[in-house]
Design a protein around this motif. Sequence first.
Motif, PDB file in Angstrom:
ATOM      1  N   UNK A  12       0.600  -1.212  -0.194  1.00 22.54           N
ATOM      2  CA  UNK A  12      -0.191   0.132   0.057  1.00 22.54           C
ATOM      3  C   UNK A  12       0.860   1.273   0.149  1.00 22.54           C
ATOM      4  N   UNK A  13       1.877   1.073   0.832  1.00 21.42           N
ATOM      5  CA  UNK A  13       2.731   2.508   0.922  1.00 21.42           C
ATOM      6  C   UNK A  13       3.334   2.592  -0.261  1.00 21.42           C
ATOM      7  N   UNK A  14       3.708   1.769  -1.191  1.00 22.99           N
ATOM      8  CA  UNK A  14       4.395   1.692  -2.365  1.00 22.99           C
ATOM      9  C   UNK A  14       3.217   2.115  -3.410  1.00 22.99           C
ATOM     10  N   UNK A  15       2.310   2.517  -2.998  1.00 25.30           N
ATOM     11  CA  UNK A  15       1.209   2.905  -3.945  1.00 25.30           C
ATOM     12  C   UNK A  15       0.770   1.985  -4.981  1.00 25.30           C
ATOM     13  N   UNK A  16       1.043   0.973  -4.667  1.00 23.33           N
ATOM     14  CA  UNK A  16       0.682  -0.576  -5.343  1.00 23.33           C
ATOM     15  C   UNK A  16       1.587  -0.600  -6.490  1.00 23.33           C
ATOM     16  N   UNK A  17       2.641   0.305  -6.680  1.00 27.51           N
ATOM     17  CA  UNK A  17       3.605   0.054  -7.708  1.00 27.51           C
ATOM     18  C   UNK A  17       4.573  -0.928  -7.042  1.00 27.51           C
ATOM     19  N   UNK A  18       4.041  -2.069  -6.683  1.00 34.10           N
ATOM     20  CA  UNK A  18       4.864  -3.168  -6.108  1.00 34.10           C
ATOM     21  C   UNK A  18       4.440  -4.450  -6.805  1.00 34.10           C
ATOM     22  N   UNK A  19       5.368  -5.558  -6.490  1.00 32.92           N
ATOM     23  CA  UNK A  19       4.993  -6.934  -6.574  1.00 32.92           C
ATOM     24  C   UNK A  19       5.371  -7.871  -5.611  1.00 32.92           C
ATOM     25  N   UNK A  20       4.606  -8.713  -5.234  1.00 28.73           N
ATOM     26  CA  UNK A  20       5.265  -9.790  -4.219  1.00 28.73           C
ATOM     27  C   UNK A  20       5.977 -10.700  -5.051  1.00 28.73           C
ATOM     28  N   UNK A  21       6.987 -11.097  -4.134  1.00 27.93           N
ATOM     29  CA  UNK A  21       7.937 -12.289  -4.909  1.00 27.93           C
ATOM     30  C   UNK A  21       7.892 -13.540  -4.085  1.00 27.93           C
ATOM     31  N   UNK A  22       7.323 -14.602  -4.641  1.00 23.69           N
ATOM     32  CA  UNK A  22       7.432 -15.833  -3.793  1.00 23.69           C
ATOM     33  C   UNK A  22       8.633 -16.636  -4.449  1.00 23.69           C
ATOM     34  N   UNK A  23       8.232 -17.735  -5.273  1.00 24.69           N
ATOM     35  CA  UNK A  23       9.385 -18.517  -5.968  1.00 24.69           C
ATOM     36  C   UNK A  23       9.972 -17.550  -6.933  1.00 24.69           C
ATOM     37  N   UNK A  24       9.454 -16.746  -7.469  1.00 28.02           N
ATOM     38  CA  UNK A  24      10.245 -15.880  -8.192  1.00 28.02           C
ATOM     39  C   UNK A  24      10.408 -16.593  -9.918  1.00 28.02           C
ATOM     40  N   UNK A  25       9.890 -17.658  -9.971  1.00 21.71           N
ATOM     41  CA  UNK A  25      10.003 -18.411 -11.400  1.00 21.71           C
ATOM     42  C   UNK A  25       9.356 -18.161 -12.446  1.00 21.71           C
ATOM     43  N   UNK A  26       8.275 -17.217 -12.187  1.00 22.58           N
ATOM     44  CA  UNK A  26       7.722 -16.575 -13.539  1.00 22.58           C
ATOM     45  C   UNK A  26       7.949 -15.107 -13.351  1.00 22.58           C
ATOM     46  N   UNK A  27       8.048 -14.463 -12.050  1.00 20.43           N
ATOM     47  CA  UNK A  27       8.148 -13.224 -12.025  1.00 20.43           C
ATOM     48  C   UNK A  27       9.686 -12.533 -12.452  1.00 20.43           C
ATOM     49  N   UNK A  28      10.630 -13.572 -11.995  1.00 20.72           N
ATOM     50  CA  UNK A  28      11.882 -12.970 -12.319  1.00 20.72           C
ATOM     51  C   UNK A  28      12.244 -12.640 -13.854  1.00 20.72           C
ATOM     52  N   UNK A  29      11.795 -13.791 -14.820  1.00 28.04           N
ATOM     53  CA  UNK A  29      11.951 -13.513 -16.143  1.00 28.04           C
ATOM     54  C   UNK A  29      10.927 -12.530 -16.360  1.00 28.04           C
ATOM     55  N   UNK A  30       9.686 -12.316 -16.063  1.00 29.36           N
ATOM     56  CA  UNK A  30       9.110 -11.150 -16.475  1.00 29.36           C
ATOM     57  C   UNK A  30       9.681  -9.876 -16.132  1.00 29.36           C
ATOM     58  N   UNK A  31      10.415  -9.516 -15.122  1.00 29.15           N
ATOM     59  CA  UNK A  31      11.167  -8.385 -14.906  1.00 29.15           C
ATOM     60  C   UNK A  31      12.341  -8.157 -15.617  1.00 29.15           C
ATOM     61  N   UNK A  32      13.184  -9.458 -16.048  1.00 25.84           N
ATOM     62  CA  UNK A  32      14.366  -9.355 -16.890  1.00 25.84           C
ATOM     63  C   UNK A  32      13.894  -9.123 -18.356  1.00 25.84           C
ATOM     64  N   UNK A  33      12.725  -9.484 -18.740  1.00 27.79           N
ATOM     65  CA  UNK A  33      12.191  -8.779 -19.875  1.00 27.79           C
ATOM     66  C   UNK A  33      11.618  -7.558 -20.148  1.00 27.79           C
ATOM     67  N   UNK A  34      11.561  -7.126 -18.932  1.00 27.41           N
ATOM     68  CA  UNK A  34      11.108  -5.559 -18.810  1.00 27.41           C
ATOM     69  C   UNK A  34       9.286  -5.767 -19.075  1.00 27.41           C
ATOM     70  N   UNK A  35       8.771  -6.828 -18.821  1.00 25.26           N
ATOM     71  CA  UNK A  35       7.224  -6.775 -19.037  1.00 25.26           C
ATOM     72  C   UNK A  35       6.719  -6.051 -17.972  1.00 25.26           C
ATOM     73  N   UNK A  36       7.543  -6.242 -16.741  1.00 27.62           N
ATOM     74  CA  UNK A  36       6.647  -5.541 -15.573  1.00 27.62           C
ATOM     75  C   UNK A  36       8.049  -4.740 -15.201  1.00 27.62           C
ATOM     76  N   UNK A  37       7.768  -3.689 -14.445  1.00 29.30           N
ATOM     77  CA  UNK A  37       8.709  -2.927 -13.667  1.00 29.30           C
ATOM     78  C   UNK A  37       8.319  -2.294 -12.506  1.00 29.30           C
ATOM     79  N   UNK A  38       8.068  -2.688 -11.461  1.00 25.43           N
ATOM     80  CA  UNK A  38       7.683  -2.224 -10.133  1.00 25.43           C
ATOM     81  C   UNK A  38       8.664  -1.440  -9.443  1.00 25.43           C
ATOM     82  N   UNK A  39       8.325  -0.602  -8.613  1.00 25.95           N
ATOM     83  CA  UNK A  39       9.454   0.214  -7.766  1.00 25.95           C
ATOM     84  C   UNK A  39      10.079  -0.598  -6.812  1.00 25.95           C
ATOM     85  N   UNK A  40       9.045  -1.752  -6.214  1.00 21.31           N
ATOM     86  CA  UNK A  40       9.404  -2.408  -5.111  1.00 21.31           C
ATOM     87  C   UNK A  40       8.922  -3.818  -5.201  1.00 21.31           C
TER      88      UNK A  40
END
Lengths: 286, 174
Positions: A22-50
């Motif tokens: 909430x305090x990141x203004x929802x410009x954030x992502x939860x990371x669990x295993x990262x097995x889908x999120x990390x590739x998405x961030x590497x490809x810059x499909x997503x770019x959260x602040x936090x």
Amino acid sequence: MKARAFSYFRAATIDQALDAHARAGDDARFIAGGQSLVPALSLRLQAPRLLIDITHIDELRGVRREGGYLRIGALTRHCEMLSEPLIAEFAPLLHAAAPFVAHPAIRNRGTFGGSVALADPASEFPAMTLALDAEIEIAGPSGSRRVKADDFFLDLFETALQPGELITAVHVPLFKADQRFAFDELARRRGDYALVGCGMLATFKNDRVDDIRISFFSVGNTPTRVKGAEATLIGSSLDAERIAAAQAALEGDLAPPDSDEVPPAMRLHIARVLLGRLLGRLGEGA
Amino acid sequence: MSGFDETLLDEADETVRVRLVVNGRKVACEVSPRETLVDCLRNALELTGTHAGCEMGACGACLVQLDGRAVHSCLMYAVQADGATINTIEGLTESGVIADLQAEFHRRNALQCGFCTPGMLVNAHELLSQVAQPSREEIRDALSGNYCRCTGYEAIVDAIDAVAKARSQGGGAT
Ligand SMILES: Cc1cc2nc3c(=O)[nH]c(=O)nc-3n(C[C@H](O)[C@H](O)[C@H](O)COP(=O)(O)OP(=O)(O)OC[C@H]3O[C@@H](n4cnc5c(N)ncnc54)[C@H](O)[C@@H]3O)c2cc1C
Ligand code: FES
Ligand code: FES
């Protein structure tokens, strides 16, 4: 291939994780295993602040019986779906699906909650929550709630989760003595996402189908229950005629998307073949 | 109640200190949050045996052991590993636990350019620690996430198969 710069916060409790989001203004992502999120961030499909690391939150861990349900904590790893005895006994459909999810090293990190939250239409576990009539337990800024899998998957990668909400667990009705299950998928290579996959859970009375839930994945924008096919099977002993009727009903249940790789007619064909095989196994007591 | 400090949001480019036990030695390094574990191992710690291929989880060249399990070091950030114990191919080599696998890979030409080999070995090591006598089918299944562009896989499966048999007979590979 590098992610855009982000800040990293390791949450110790659910409240800390929700608060940080909430305090990141929802410009954030939860990371669990990262097995889908990390590739998405590497490809810059997503770019959260936090990035909020939820893997150190004990409340999200563990598998236990709770009333008529098995409560599977969101952080349960794919590999634990294979090794945890409670899952093999009380949610055997998930146990059967687990070896088809990615490759061993990805199963060592990927989490059940992450897979359900992502809701990839080609994923095994989200579709199996539908077949199991599971309930998704969600914590958010305005409290916690439980959503039936039937009401959870809304569209392509879109679920009932609101921004900043966390899946805390999935509740699966305990497997019973009068039930049978079956699972299979067709992929070009083991560990790849399936061309089409299917899992089912049926309750029998005097060797006849009393209730059945059949869920397909890789057939459209969301995991999909085939209610027309299900209806044709109620009361049947899974004889060849009824199985053929269920296969025919798929045409009305499924509308595979147009794709260069797998034409809709081919997906529908594979779905019919899989359904026939799985119902055959169910009839033999699978 | 909350451990979250909002000033963190303006410090995305600043480095943070990460403590790890790598190959039995305690190390600390300064990393930016977006630095992957594979980059940290190769650049900061100069452990270049772990390879970076696809950097998206598809090729398996970057496998390391994290707290005893094989994981892709390209699919996690070094900050996530803070406090963890990591064994890379260098550590596994030093300790001698995969010496028989390495000898058998060598003997059977299960490597040519060697790019995939560290990942293959980390994966094979995990498989053999979980299943004493895997079938060839199980070996192939375990390697499904490891690409090799040179060998055609057959020699790799042969090598792992031979070591599994030799280990279960209590001797060295033949
Ligand atoms: C090469 C490769 C092959 C794969 N093959 C398959 C496959 O065949 N079948 C398959 O199903 N999957 C496959 N996967 C994906 C894998 O199963 C992931 O682990 C899974 O999809 C996501 O789980 P995760 O814990 O890694 O989530 P993350 O990557 O950490 O997160 C995924 C998304 O879910 C959100 N999220 C995570 N946890 C929660 C939570 N508790 N509450 C709310 N939101 C949350 C994140 O914010 C993010 O948006 C593959 C991945 C790779 C790299
Ligand atoms: S570099 Fe990690 S899987 Fe290819
Ligand atoms: S030996 Fe060259 S990629 Fe495997």
